[in-house]
Motif scaffolding. Sequence first.
Motif, PDB file in Angstrom:
ATOM      1  N   GLY A 295      42.060  36.900  44.853  1.00 41.05           N
ATOM      2  CA  GLY A 295      42.098  35.456  44.733  1.00 41.05           C
ATOM      3  C   GLY A 295      41.810  34.721  46.020  1.00 41.05           C
ATOM      4  N   GLU A 296      41.670  35.472  47.124  1.00 42.00           N
ATOM      5  CA  GLU A 296      41.416  34.854  48.429  1.00 42.00           C
ATOM      6  C   GLU A 296      39.987  35.093  48.895  1.00 42.00           C
ATOM      7  OE1 GLU A 296      42.969  35.338  53.032  1.00 42.00           O
ATOM      8  OE2 GLU A 296      44.379  35.695  51.387  1.00 42.00           O
ATOM      9  N   ASN A 297      39.582  36.385  48.953  1.00 45.08           N
ATOM     10  CA  ASN A 297      38.200  36.679  49.351  1.00 45.08           C
ATOM     11  C   ASN A 297      37.496  37.577  48.337  1.00 45.08           C
ATOM     12  OD1 ASN A 297      39.207  39.246  49.816  1.00 45.08           O
ATOM     13  ND2 ASN A 297      39.225  39.051  52.045  1.00 45.08           N
ATOM     14  N   GLY A 298      38.105  37.748  47.183  1.00 51.23           N
ATOM     15  CA  GLY A 298      37.551  38.575  46.120  1.00 51.23           C
ATOM     16  C   GLY A 298      38.522  38.624  44.952  1.00 51.23           C
ATOM     17  N   ILE A 299      38.183  39.429  43.954  1.00 54.47           N
ATOM     18  CA  ILE A 299      39.026  39.543  42.759  1.00 54.47           C
ATOM     19  C   ILE A 299      39.312  41.010  42.468  1.00 54.47           C
ATOM     20  CG2 ILE A 299      39.176  39.156  40.264  1.00 54.47           C
ATOM     21  CD1 ILE A 299      39.391  36.576  41.760  1.00 54.47           C
ATOM     22  N   LEU A 300      40.595  41.326  42.275  1.00 51.73           N
ATOM     23  CA  LEU A 300      41.033  42.640  41.798  1.00 51.73           C
ATOM     24  C   LEU A 300      41.722  42.431  40.464  1.00 51.73           C
ATOM     25  CD1 LEU A 300      42.565  43.998  45.137  1.00 51.73           C
ATOM     26  CD2 LEU A 300      40.399  44.705  44.107  1.00 51.73           C
ATOM     27  N   TYR A 301      41.132  42.949  39.396  1.00 48.96           N
ATOM     28  CA  TYR A 301      41.739  42.754  38.082  1.00 48.96           C
ATOM     29  C   TYR A 301      42.390  44.045  37.594  1.00 48.96           C
ATOM     30  CZ  TYR A 301      37.125  44.507  36.518  1.00 48.96           C
ATOM     31  OH  TYR A 301      35.977  45.239  36.335  1.00 48.96           O
ATOM     32  N   ASN A 302      43.261  43.923  36.597  1.00 51.36           N
ATOM     33  CA  ASN A 302      44.077  45.058  36.152  1.00 51.36           C
ATOM     34  C   ASN A 302      43.374  45.976  35.167  1.00 51.36           C
ATOM     35  OD1 ASN A 302      46.603  44.453  37.584  1.00 51.36           O
ATOM     36  ND2 ASN A 302      46.643  42.622  36.288  1.00 51.36           N
TER      37      ASN A 302
END
Length: 355
Positions: A295-302
């Motif tokens: 959410g800051e410099n990219g996205i990690l989703y579950n």
Amino acid sequence: MSKKKVLIINQNIAEYRIPILNLLSEYYELTFLHTEPKKYGTKLKFKEKVVANINLPFFSFLKVNLHKYCNQFDVVISEANIRYLDRDMLIINPFRNYKWIGWGIGVSASYDKKFDQNNKFDCVRHFIFKKADANIFYSDYPVEKYISAGFSKESLFVANNTTEVFYDESVNYEKNSILFVGTLYKQKKIYELLKAYKEAAETVNDIMPLNIIGGGEEFENIKSWISQNKLEDKVSLLGPIFDQKLLAKYFRSAYACISPGQAGLSVLTSMGYGAPFVTVKDAITGGEIFNIKNGENGILYNNHSELPDIIKNIAERPDLYVEMGLKAREHYVKSRTPEQMAGAIRDAVDYVISK
């Protein structure tokens, strides 16, 4: 004062490593020992030596009197891989006169196993590389694990894995697309991306195009899939691109670079060009995924069921991804340039020389 002689041993010279190696050659008399035919010529500012490799079940070794060859150098740096039997034996040899540095991920990782998933050989890895004079990791993830295993903190260094980008400050690009870059095989979950994009395109008017750069075994199948799903006007299958200026254009024109199954050096390339990287939390990685702050410099989703909504979000709130891209670029410039990686390797070399 004459330069210290440093030998790096690896199976091959990866092209993305050349800028880092050239930087090191400014400070040391550097030689790279590998097993592939010479192909880079004047790109290299260091010496190279090619030897044959002998493969056995599980193990491999180089067809050279390695101890005799290493005796010519002050410091040897080799990939920290327990499969390399000859290097393992030299590391634990108490009578060697040259210093030894292990360099690598520090934990188990491969294209078909998750990062640090298989720890059954950790005791062997720790026994061998505790005998090295220092160890360099691609990320800071293994450091505490190694300290807990009895390694000296002072002997552990982090040279964050990175790659060079060609960012021309004088040129501006309009963001207009989503990007995938990489070899096209199923482990990278390319079909998850295609299906998610199709789902998003069915509910979002004028969705931005998806550019796919890369070749591989799934290229023709993907081409057929795009045609069968009538997405030719939205999805461009561009094949491999080696022109750095053209690659820079695609990265800098992308609101995000999405790779559902793998988060390797493309993470750093994407960040270096100001495109946030989007991937699943447990993607295959060598540690590069730890650069992503969700959410800051990219996205990690579950899980992959979230990807269609992420693509919709990119289309509906592109400003958020422009801001993430700026922070991704800032992260790269501040802490992930080739100069910074080479500097950390120099710290390790200077440490073992001073011992």
